[in-house]
Design a protein around this motif. Structure first.
Motif, PDB file in Angstrom:
ATOM      1  N   GLN A   1      10.671 113.798   2.251  1.00  0.00           N
ATOM      2  CA  GLN A   1       9.654 112.811   2.578  1.00  0.00           C
ATOM      3  C   GLN A   1       9.103 112.154   1.311  1.00  0.00           C
ATOM      4  O   GLN A   1       8.929 110.932   1.258  1.00  0.00           O
ATOM      5  CB  GLN A   1       8.513 113.471   3.359  1.00  0.00           C
TER       6      GLN A   1
ATOM      7  N   SER B   1      11.821 119.421   3.957  1.00  0.00           N
ATOM      8  CA  SER B   1      11.230 118.255   4.611  1.00  0.00           C
ATOM      9  C   SER B   1      10.230 117.557   3.699  1.00  0.00           C
ATOM     10  O   SER B   1      10.178 116.326   3.632  1.00  0.00           O
ATOM     11  CB  SER B   1      10.557 118.676   5.910  1.00  0.00           C
TER      12      SER B   1
ATOM     13  N   HIS C   1       4.348 113.426  12.483  1.00  0.00           N
ATOM     14  CA  HIS C   1       4.323 114.673  11.705  1.00  0.00           C
ATOM     15  C   HIS C   1       3.038 115.424  12.046  1.00  0.00           C
ATOM     16  O   HIS C   1       1.999 115.244  11.402  1.00  0.00           O
ATOM     17  CB  HIS C   1       4.386 114.346  10.214  1.00  0.00           C
TER      18      HIS C   1
END
Length: 663
Positions: free
Chosen positions: A269, A265, A607
């Motif tokens: 990102q 992740s 997030h």
């Protein structure tokens, strides 16, 4: 506590008195008053004593003269009386000796003016001793002939009183000077720990918890110094614990627990920001790597050995990333890894990927023998307009095609636009020409604070002119790093920034320096020279140093930051969070701010892990007097979260687009 220490004054306070001076003034005033009272009392006593002596002297002189005129000499004879009066006047210290008749006429007498031999006239006027006058009757039998009047001369008395006064004054001065000097030395020795405590407090304000106070003094001051030493130890341990907490949170949220590379992740990102951000959106190449037959290796050797293999492979990938500026890597799943190389051409990355595959194949083969071991890589080029999904799909397709070939290899599928990117030599020509012809311009993007978006400073971006038009820093800076030309770019950037500050006294600018520039001794010397020549103007220039640079060049960074701090130039940690560096460097170095990398800001409102990590960073940084800035704010939701977390400043296309510095 740290906030109070950070606000501790760093310059001498005006209008306030020190404890040592206060005690000296009090003791000195008390001693002076005591000596003045003693002087006045002693002076009065000696003055009265002298006056009494003068009065006794006059009485004795009058009595003796009267008896002489009454018995030894015929008082009725003026000539005999005058002879006696002259003899008495010449033998004693008299101001006047006179023999008066019944009617007050002077039968015989002598007088002289009042004067002192050594005492100054002003002292005579100030002392003003009384002039004692004594009288005695002159008789013959039962007949009264007259009287004798005698006035003592105080000149000798004034001289004696003058000498006594000088002695008293000199004694008082000697006692006062000796007493004050002894008191000064005593206070200086006694209060020395306070100066050490002050220095320790300043060090705590600069997040230096190593200083200790070892000087012993009075019991009370010893307790204070022991308490300060204990507080420094506690704060140091607290800071270290908080730093470890931040590092742990960063690892949990953004690192793969086995290899230490970025998690899937976190990698996606960060790559999304590199590929889709308007300011970055630089061409680059994604490399997808996979170890073939890794499941069989796990079954044959066990999970622990499999993790050890992944760690060694990750070490090889990490070494590759270190050789290529701005690149980063992550583990996606199982034995699949990804590396993104921004700003590079497909032709160059194809060669680098082949080398990386050979290195990883060697590591894999050594550990898996006699099992088969192959490493495959698929390459995909990021182009403007293509999102991360397109890029990942293209790399995955290339990886599958490479796996079908069997042996270890890397593969870039044909793409009509791939070869249009510049290779290394073309980039060298473009950048060198821009440096030689001084074709660099500044673009500014505002860093703002709060809901009203108050301006904090401007972040400086650079552009270079080429045949294709202006090129953004995201395009040419990674190539300049690889080609060893970034120091020349940064020199031009600093020169332009200082000139801009000189033209615009209301502006504050922030520049980011390349890793190669910080590592160069000549560049650091040039930087300090430029800053010193700029004088106060340089105080409006923030210098940003990437966190990865701090890790790789600690000695150079430490000396540079301390020199810049001495010159009044604030320094911030750039791209905070992606370097994987322990947070403890904020304890040792006088950084004024940290700037969170944009990969932590993207989709921050969705997030929760990054929100919690950022909240921890803000709290700990603020407790140390360090500001926290953020970059890459693209939406109102992201900025709203940052404001709620107490960020000190943020920038991004949502808050303000870059503009030419001269407009």
């Amino acid at each position: 506590m740290a906030g109070m220490l950070d606000n501790f004054p760093t310059r001498r306070q005006r209008g306030e008195i020190t404890l040592q001076t206060l005690l000296l003034l009090f003791a000195g005033t008390l001693l002076t008053l005591t000596l003045v009272v003693a002087f006045v009392t002693s002076y009065g006593y000696f003055r009265d004593y002298v006056a009494d002596q003068l009065a006794a002297h006059a009485r004795d002189g009058a009595t003796a003269t009267g008896l002489s005129l009454s018995n030894a000499i015929d008082g009725a004879d003026p000539i005999a009386s005058a002879s006696l009066i002259d003899a008495v006047f010449d033998s004693g210290r008299y101001l006047a000796v006179e023999y008066l008749g019944h009617d007050g006429e002077v039968i015989a007498g002598r007088r002289m003016p009042l004067q002192a031999n050594r005492a100054p006239e002003w002292f005579v006027s100030l002392a003003a001793l009384p002039l004692p006058e004594a009288e005695a009757e002159v008789v013959r039998g039962w007949s009264r002939l007259g009287k004798v009047r005698v006035v003592s001369h105080p000149g000798r008395a004034y001289d004696d009183l003058w000498h006594i006064s000088l002695g008293l004054l000199l004694s008082a001065l000697v006692i006062a000077t000796g007493g004050l000097l002894g008191l000064f030395l005593l206070l200086r020795r006694t209060l020395r720990p306070l100066k050490e405590v002050e220095a320790q407090a300043r060090a705590l304000g600069q997040r230096d918890f190593r200083k200790r106070v070892s000087i012993r003094s009075t019991r009370e001051l010893n307790r204070v110094t022991e308490a300060m030493n204990q507080m420094a130890d506690d704060l140091g341990q607290l800071f270290e614990g908080q730093g470890k907490l931040i590092q742990h949170l960063r690892r949990v949220n953004n690192e793969d627990p086995v290899t230490g590379l970025a998690s899937r992740s976190a990698f996606d990102q960060r790559m999304k920001v590199e590929v889709e951000s308007e300011e970055k959106s630089a061409p680059g190449v994604l490399i997808m790597l996979q170890l073939a037959y890794f499941a069989d290796y796990n079954l044959a050797y066990g999970r622990d050995e499999g993790d050890q293999l992944l760690r060694q492979v990750a070490g090889g990938i990490r070494a590759f990333v270190a050789r290529h500026a701005e690149s980063f890597a992550g583990r996606r799943t199982g034995a699949e890894f990804a590396v993104f190389v921004p700003g590079a051409s497909a032709a160059d990355v194809r060669i680098w990927a082949e080398q990386l595959v050979r290195e990883l194949d060697g590591i894999y083969s050594d550990l898996s023998a006699p099992m088969d071991a192959h490493v495959h890589a698929g390459l995909a080029v990021a182009r403007p307009g293509d999102g991360i999904r397109v890029l990942l799909a293209a790399a995955d397709e290339a990886l599958r095609a490479a796996q079908q070939r069997g042996d270890s290899c890397s593969l870039l599928l044909p793409d009509p636009g791939v070869e249009s990117h510049h290779n290394m030599e073309t980039w060298r020509t473009i950048i060198t020409q821009a440096i030689r012809e001084d074709k660099l311009s500044l673009w500014l993007q505002p860093m703002v604070h709060g809901e009203r978006q108050t301006l904090v400073h401007y972040q400086v971006f650079s552009r270079i002119e080429s045949a294709e038009g202006p090129l953004k820093a995201g395009l040419f800076v990674p190539m300049a790093e690889r080609l060893g030309l970034v120091s020349d770019i940064d020199r031009m950037l600093l020169t332009r920034a200082l000139e801009c500050l000189e033209r615009h006294p209301e502006r504050r600018l922030a520049v980011s320096l390349g890793s190669s520039s910080i590592a160069s001794d000549s560049f650091r010397d040039d930087l300090l020279t430029m800053v010193a020549k700029a004088g106060r103007t340089a105080g409006r220039l923030w210098v940003g140093i990437a966190e990865v640079t701090i890790q790789h060049h600690r000695k150079a960074v430490s000396s540079l930051i301390r020199e810049l701090s001495r010159l009044g130039v604030p320094v911030l940690v750039d791209r905070f969070g992606v370097g994987g560096v322990p947070f403890s460097y904020l304890k040792r170095l006088p950084f004024r701010a940290v700037r969170i990398d944009h990969s932590f800001i993207h989709n921050l409102d969705r997030h929760d892990e990054n929100q919690f990590w950022l909240e921890s960073v803000v709290g700990i940084a603020h407790s140390r007097g360090v500001k926290v800035y953020a970059t890459g704010v693209e939406t109102a939701a992201e900025y709203s979260v940052l404001c709620r977390l107490g960020i000190d400043g943020a920038m991004g296309y949502h808050l303000g687009r870059p503009f030419a510095a001269d407009t």
